[in-house]
Scaffold this motif. Structure first.
Motif, PDB file in Angstrom:
ATOM      1  N   ARG A  25       3.846  27.857  -3.141  1.00  0.00           N
ATOM      2  CA  ARG A  25       3.711  28.735  -4.300  1.00  0.00           C
ATOM      3  C   ARG A  25       2.512  29.672  -4.224  1.00  0.00           C
ATOM      4  NH1 ARG A  25       6.740  27.256  -8.789  1.00  0.00           N
ATOM      5  NH2 ARG A  25       5.934  29.193  -9.646  1.00  0.00           N
ATOM      6  N   PRO A  27       0.521  32.742  -3.577  1.00  0.00           N
ATOM      7  CA  PRO A  27       0.987  34.102  -3.300  1.00  0.00           C
ATOM      8  C   PRO A  27       0.331  34.762  -2.097  1.00  0.00           C
ATOM      9  CG  PRO A  27      -0.502  34.111  -5.158  1.00  0.00           C
ATOM     10  CD  PRO A  27      -0.244  32.677  -4.827  1.00  0.00           C
ATOM     11  N   GLU A  50      -1.989  29.429  -9.747  1.00  0.00           N
ATOM     12  CA  GLU A  50      -0.624  28.952  -9.550  1.00  0.00           C
ATOM     13  C   GLU A  50      -0.623  27.533  -8.968  1.00  0.00           C
ATOM     14  OE1 GLU A  50       3.363  29.515 -10.244  1.00  0.00           O
ATOM     15  OE2 GLU A  50       1.675  30.807 -10.772  1.00  0.00           O
ATOM     16  N   GLU A 273       4.899  35.972  -8.615  1.00  0.00           N
ATOM     17  CA  GLU A 273       5.948  36.328  -7.657  1.00  0.00           C
ATOM     18  C   GLU A 273       6.594  37.657  -8.036  1.00  0.00           C
ATOM     19  OE1 GLU A 273       8.576  33.016  -7.498  1.00  0.00           O
ATOM     20  OE2 GLU A 273       7.169  31.726  -6.427  1.00  0.00           O
ATOM     21  N   ASN A 274       6.838  37.862  -9.322  1.00  0.00           N
ATOM     22  CA  ASN A 274       7.405  39.133  -9.774  1.00  0.00           C
ATOM     23  C   ASN A 274       6.432  40.285  -9.534  1.00  0.00           C
ATOM     24  OD1 ASN A 274       9.746  37.845 -10.713  1.00  0.00           O
ATOM     25  ND2 ASN A 274       8.798  37.407 -12.688  1.00  0.00           N
ATOM     26  N   ILE A 276       4.270  40.525  -7.123  1.00  0.00           N
ATOM     27  CA  ILE A 276       4.294  40.859  -5.696  1.00  0.00           C
ATOM     28  C   ILE A 276       5.524  41.700  -5.361  1.00  0.00           C
ATOM     29  CG2 ILE A 276       4.570  39.861  -3.384  1.00  0.00           C
ATOM     30  CD1 ILE A 276       2.761  37.576  -4.304  1.00  0.00           C
ATOM     31  N   HIS A 277       6.666  41.354  -5.931  1.00  0.00           N
ATOM     32  CA  HIS A 277       7.880  42.149  -5.687  1.00  0.00           C
ATOM     33  C   HIS A 277       7.691  43.589  -6.147  1.00  0.00           C
ATOM     34  CE1 HIS A 277      10.016  38.781  -4.214  1.00  0.00           C
ATOM     35  NE2 HIS A 277      10.274  38.209  -5.379  1.00  0.00           N
TER      36      HIS A 277
END
Length: 431
Positions: A25, A27, A50, A273-274, A276-277
């Motif tokens: 997890r 990042p 995280e 995570e979102n 980073i996208h």
């Protein structure tokens, strides 16, 4: 590499069981499991928290100050984050919480949401004045700023050049306290009440400013139980500490800052995570018509920080309900930038993921990594203690791991070992 960077996320190895939840997890792939214990690579960690959220053994922990820190100062000012209000049920007046902070022992209270409204207004003006730099990325979340600094350097020019509301509020709170009390700056304690460990890091190792005016950081989860009983006595305090409206308080939720810019040309994403996208897509120039991008490392925004007590989505609903009772905004700058609004220096790229000390060495190491990746199964199982097969290959090339850390390579070696021993025995008998 930035070896002196302070980190508020720490590892307690005595509690670590060597599971691989955290490596999956993280990042920035800053965690490895070696000798059945996790290890955090400090220069790669961005203090997103995280690993604290995901660790089933509570081996990851956040560092912050104890409420006893208030005793070190002659005069203390509380800086409550907007997300603090979202922890309480059926709250319809923020003064109930702010007066409880006074009863807790603070001499004054200065809402961070008030400074957030100033940043919102200045951001609106700055975006209009510099259309060539669009899309702008918020600098309010220190984890996101650090992530861009180490992993997305091409996006640094898109960061808004403003201090975060916490730092702006701290400057203004200290100036007000000095005027009202006549005390010198070092006798005044500016104490932020935080939803996340990243704010602790931002105070200890600020980015874009020489030093933060915040003297200490308390966790919302430590302050919350103390406030619950004191809120029942809030009518004992006559002061009206509230100084912000729904724009400032709304910053506690994802999309709140973008809403304060009064534009439809924005994107708001939460959860690391979102985030980073979105940054990857932005780096690939997939967004062409956006003015502003708000990114929060925690799910739901600041209300989802690991130092809070309420479920982030319940907290979101509570904050939205509270905003119904507030005016739109209480801070207006008449078109001027407030003093101390801008960062003091440019945010610089930190190449913490660079392999070699020069281009030739890095190229050679990259070639070795590709060879190793072809040998590995590509399952990214994490059994080796690295998050992916590629990161294991990088560790091997840097001398920090062995090929046999991969269980598939180890199995091949064990299968081949009897045959090798037989050949060796036959050679010895022939001689």
């Amino acid at each position: 590499m930035d070896q002196t960077f302070y980190h508020s996320v720490r590892l307690d190895k005595s509690l670590c069981k060597g599971c691989t939840n955290c490596i999956k997890r993280c990042p920035t792939q800053a965690i490895r499991v070696r000798n059945r214990k996790a290890e955090i690579t400090n220069e790669c960690c961005i203090d997103c928290g995280e690993c604290i959220r995901i660790c089933p053994h509570h081996a990851k922990e956040a560092t912050y100050d104890s409420p006893d820190v208030m005793k070190q100062y002659a005069y203390t000012v509380a800086l409550p984050a907007p997300s603090l209000y979202a922890q309480f049920n059926r709250l319809d007046d923020v003064n109930i919480v702010l007066r409880a902070l006074h009863l807790m022992g603070f001499d004054d209270v200065f809402e961070v949401s008030g400074a957030a409204e100033q940043v919102s207004e200045m951001s609106r003006r700055y975006v209009e004045e510099h259309p060539e730099k669009k899309p702008f990325i918020s600098t309010a979340c220190p984890t996101v700023v650090r992530l861009i600094q180490v992993r997305f350097p091409s996006l640094i020019p898109h960061l808004l050049p403003f201090n975060a509301p916490m730092d702006l509020a701290a400057i203004q709170a200290r100036e007000r306290a000095m005027r009202q009390t006549g005390l010198p700056a070092d006798q005044i304690g500016i104490i932020f009440i935080s939803p996340c460990p990243a704010k602790v890091t931002a105070v200890k190792s600020p980015i874009g400013i020489d030093h933060s005016e915040v003297d200490a950081v308390l966790a919302i989860k430590d302050v919350y139980p103390r406030l619950l009983s004191l809120m029942k006595r809030s009518d004992e305090v006559r002061e009206d500490y509230a100084s912000s409206g729904r724009i400032g308080v709304g910053w506690g939720n994802s999309g709140g800052e973008a809403g304060g810019l009064l534009t439809d040309s924005y994107l708001a994403a939460d959860g690391i995570e979102n985030v980073i996208h979105v940054l990857e897509d932005l780096e690939d120039e997939k967004f062409t018509d956006l003015e502003f991008i708000e990114l929060n490392a925690c799910s739901g925004g600041c209300v989802g920080g690991v130092l809070t007590v309420e479920n982030p989505y319940v907290a979101q609903a509570k904050l939205k309900r509270l905003c119904k009772y507030l005016p739109v905004a209480c801070n207006h700058l008449n078109g001027e930038y407030t003093p101390h609004a801008f960062l003091e220096s440019e945010i610089e790229y930190k190449p913490v993921f660079r392999l070699g000390s020069n281009f030739k060495e890095s190229l050679s190491m990259m070639q070795q990594i590709e060879v190793l990746c072809d040998r590995f199964p590509g399952l990214d199982c994490g059994s080796c203690g690295a998050p992916t097969c590629r990161t294991l290959a990088e560790d091997i090339v840097k001398g920090e791991a062995s090929e046999r850390d991969c269980i598939f390579i180890l199995r091949q070696y064990m299968d081949q070992l009897p045959e090798d021993l037989l050949h060796q025995t036959e050679k010895e008998q022939e001689t």
